[in-house]
Design a protein around this motif. Structure first.
Motif, mmCIF file in Angstrom:
data_model
loop_
_atom_site.group_PDB
_atom_site.id
_atom_site.type_symbol
_atom_site.label_atom_id
_atom_site.label_comp_id
_atom_site.label_asym_id
_atom_site.label_seq_id
_atom_site.Cartn_x
_atom_site.Cartn_y
_atom_site.Cartn_z
ATOM 1 N N ILE A 126 0.882 -1.421 0.156
ATOM 2 C CA ILE A 126 -0.098 -0.085 -0.073
ATOM 3 C C ILE A 126 0.938 1.280 0.139
ATOM 4 C CG2 ILE A 126 -1.764 1.346 1.298
ATOM 5 C CD1 ILE A 126 -2.528 -1.573 2.613
ATOM 6 N N GLU A 127 0.849 1.841 -1.059
ATOM 7 C CA GLU A 127 1.461 3.321 -1.130
ATOM 8 C C GLU A 127 0.973 4.075 -0.866
ATOM 9 O OE1 GLU A 127 5.138 5.186 -2.486
ATOM 10 O OE2 GLU A 127 4.715 3.243 -2.698
ATOM 11 N N LEU A 128 1.497 5.193 0.205
ATOM 12 C CA LEU A 128 0.960 6.377 0.645
ATOM 13 C C LEU A 128 1.366 7.436 0.257
ATOM 14 C CD1 LEU A 128 0.045 5.130 4.240
ATOM 15 C CD2 LEU A 128 -1.332 5.294 2.517
ATOM 16 N N TYR A 129 0.856 8.533 -0.294
ATOM 17 C CA TYR A 129 1.173 9.847 -0.966
ATOM 18 C C TYR A 129 0.612 11.020 -0.739
ATOM 19 C CZ TYR A 129 3.312 13.541 -3.685
ATOM 20 O OH TYR A 129 3.919 14.674 -4.355
ATOM 21 N N GLN A 158 -2.082 19.365 2.310
ATOM 22 C CA GLN A 158 -1.221 20.608 2.962
ATOM 23 C C GLN A 158 -0.794 20.129 4.331
ATOM 24 O OE1 GLN A 158 -1.826 24.153 1.853
ATOM 25 N NE2 GLN A 158 -2.058 23.662 -0.158
ATOM 26 N N ASP A 159 -1.592 19.316 5.129
ATOM 27 C CA ASP A 159 -1.180 18.992 6.392
ATOM 28 C C ASP A 159 -0.414 17.620 6.390
ATOM 29 O OD1 ASP A 159 -2.603 21.247 7.467
ATOM 30 O OD2 ASP A 159 -4.420 20.305 7.296
ATOM 31 N N PRO A 160 0.357 17.146 7.459
ATOM 32 C CA PRO A 160 0.888 15.989 8.042
ATOM 33 C C PRO A 160 -0.229 15.187 7.818
ATOM 34 C CG PRO A 160 2.113 17.700 9.328
ATOM 35 C CD PRO A 160 0.807 18.412 8.563
ATOM 36 N N TYR A 161 0.138 13.922 7.486
ATOM 37 C CA TYR A 161 -0.884 12.607 7.628
ATOM 38 C C TYR A 161 -0.279 11.736 8.665
ATOM 39 C CZ TYR A 161 -3.644 8.422 6.882
ATOM 40 O OH TYR A 161 -4.341 7.429 7.071
ATOM 41 N N ARG A 162 -1.166 11.459 9.773
ATOM 42 C CA ARG A 162 -0.731 10.302 11.054
ATOM 43 C C ARG A 162 -0.922 8.883 10.246
ATOM 44 N NH1 ARG A 162 2.679 10.248 14.860
ATOM 45 N NH2 ARG A 162 1.673 11.536 16.390
ATOM 46 N N ILE A 163 0.114 8.362 10.086
ATOM 47 C CA ILE A 163 -0.070 6.966 9.297
ATOM 48 C C ILE A 163 -0.817 6.031 10.283
ATOM 49 C CG2 ILE A 163 1.277 4.899 8.613
ATOM 50 C CD1 ILE A 163 3.769 7.053 7.912
ATOM 51 N N SER A 164 -0.902 6.186 11.557
ATOM 52 C CA SER A 164 -1.703 5.319 12.397
ATOM 53 C C SER A 164 -3.163 5.414 12.384
ATOM 54 C CB SER A 164 -1.425 5.464 14.030
ATOM 55 O OG SER A 164 -1.639 6.688 14.246
ATOM 56 N N ASP A 165 -3.554 6.556 11.406
ATOM 57 C CA ASP A 165 -5.028 6.796 11.423
ATOM 58 C C ASP A 165 -5.446 5.860 10.276
ATOM 59 O OD1 ASP A 165 -5.375 8.659 13.199
ATOM 60 O OD2 ASP A 165 -5.174 10.227 11.969
ATOM 61 N N LEU A 166 -4.614 5.304 9.215
ATOM 62 C CA LEU A 166 -4.823 4.382 8.379
ATOM 63 C C LEU A 166 -5.411 3.119 8.926
ATOM 64 C CD1 LEU A 166 -4.947 3.880 5.042
ATOM 65 C CD2 LEU A 166 -2.813 2.648 5.704
ATOM 66 N N SER A 167 -6.661 2.714 8.533
ATOM 67 C CA SER A 167 -7.154 1.436 8.765
ATOM 68 C C SER A 167 -7.501 0.562 7.456
ATOM 69 C CB SER A 167 -8.512 1.527 9.770
ATOM 70 O OG SER A 167 -9.770 1.789 8.761
ATOM 71 N N ALA A 168 -7.222 -0.769 7.671
ATOM 72 C CA ALA A 168 -7.492 -1.684 6.639
ATOM 73 C C ALA A 168 -8.309 -2.744 7.134
ATOM 74 C CB ALA A 168 -5.888 -2.213 5.972
ATOM 75 N N GLN A 169 -9.419 -3.262 6.183
ATOM 76 C CA GLN A 169 -9.962 -4.614 6.550
ATOM 77 C C GLN A 169 -10.175 -5.251 5.073
ATOM 78 O OE1 GLN A 169 -14.400 -3.780 7.042
ATOM 79 N NE2 GLN A 169 -14.438 -5.381 8.539
ATOM 80 N N ASP A 174 3.293 5.146 14.546
ATOM 81 C CA ASP A 174 3.193 6.759 15.045
ATOM 82 C C ASP A 174 3.831 7.874 14.657
ATOM 83 O OD1 ASP A 174 5.889 5.625 15.367
ATOM 84 O OD2 ASP A 174 6.114 6.285 17.340
ATOM 85 N N SER A 175 4.390 7.624 13.345
ATOM 86 C CA SER A 175 4.933 8.911 12.555
ATOM 87 C C SER A 175 4.206 9.444 11.817
ATOM 88 C CB SER A 175 6.065 8.582 11.874
ATOM 89 O OG SER A 175 5.821 7.447 10.795
ATOM 90 N N ASP A 176 4.410 10.635 11.397
ATOM 91 C CA ASP A 176 3.722 11.604 10.360
ATOM 92 C C ASP A 176 4.253 11.563 8.897
ATOM 93 O OD1 ASP A 176 1.666 12.566 12.210
ATOM 94 O OD2 ASP A 176 2.736 14.176 12.701
ATOM 95 N N LEU A 177 3.303 11.639 8.044
ATOM 96 C CA LEU A 177 3.715 11.614 6.523
ATOM 97 C C LEU A 177 3.863 12.942 6.121
ATOM 98 C CD1 LEU A 177 4.835 10.003 4.276
ATOM 99 C CD2 LEU A 177 2.258 9.735 3.544
ATOM 100 N N ALA A 178 4.803 13.801 5.993
ATOM 101 C CA ALA A 178 4.826 15.169 5.476
ATOM 102 C C ALA A 178 4.174 15.510 4.064
ATOM 103 C CB ALA A 178 6.123 15.646 5.665
#
Length: 179
Positions: free
Chosen positions: A92-95, A99-110, A135-139
């Motif tokens: 799963i590629e996230l880009y 404008q704001d950082p994305y918190r990777i831990s917010d991603l959920s998959a089912q 626990d990191s942010d994607l800038a």
């Protein structure tokens, strides 16, 4: 019907059709109705009523862009949990185009097969250990890749992988394909 009303109706139809679609519109990544007959009534369908094929890209309104690779079917190691004779891994590629950082831990998959949830497989020996650095942010402007694996039945099946950029909100995208 007047020309003004006709133009307004066409614009409204276009605007409705454009909501919730991927960047490529109605390209080859959309699963035709004949292949996903339950698509319109399925609770897993995206807001646009489409399912995307694995390998497709989807842009969320927040600017988060996700691409899910075709599944890599493998035999889990002896140390995998839960035990399964067969599993599929999805890159799963996230880009972050937002404008704001994305918190990777917010991603959920089912993942589901025939409307039943299938379990995520943790197989450290094979490198499938969930979302690393959750626990990191994607800038803004950055990308990262996560790999998730799910247990499969012995016989081939169609998998629906639902991704939510924020598990507390209804926004989602569903990728589908055979494994």
């Amino acid at each position: 019907m007047s020309t003004a009303r006709t133009v307004a109706a066409v614009c409204a139809a276009f605007a409705l059709a454009a909501c919730g679609t991927s960047s490529a519109g109605d390209g080859p990544e959309a699963v035709p109705s004949s292949e996903a007959s339950a698509e319109q009534s399925s609770p897993a369908a995206t807001s646009s009523g489409r399912l995307l094929r694995f390998g497709s890209e989807h842009r969320f309104p927040s600017g988060l862009v996700v691409t899910v690779s075709s599944p890599n079917v493998f035999v889990p190691s002896e140390s995998a949990y839960p035990r399964s004779a067969r599993a599929a891994a999805f890159g799963i590629e996230l880009y972050n185009e937002g404008q704001d950082p994305y918190r990777i831990s917010d991603l959920s998959a089912q993942a589901m097969i025939d409307g039943k949830e299938i379990k995520q497989v943790q197989d450290i020996t094979r490198g499938y250990n969930g979302i690393v650095n959750a626990d990191s942010d994607l800038a803004a402007g950055d990308s990262t890749k996560v790999t998730l694996a799910f247990a499969l039945p012995a016989e081939p099946a169609t998998v629906e992988l639902t991704l939510r950029p924020d598990s507390t909100k209804p926004t989602k995208v569903v990728f589908v394909g055979s494994v």
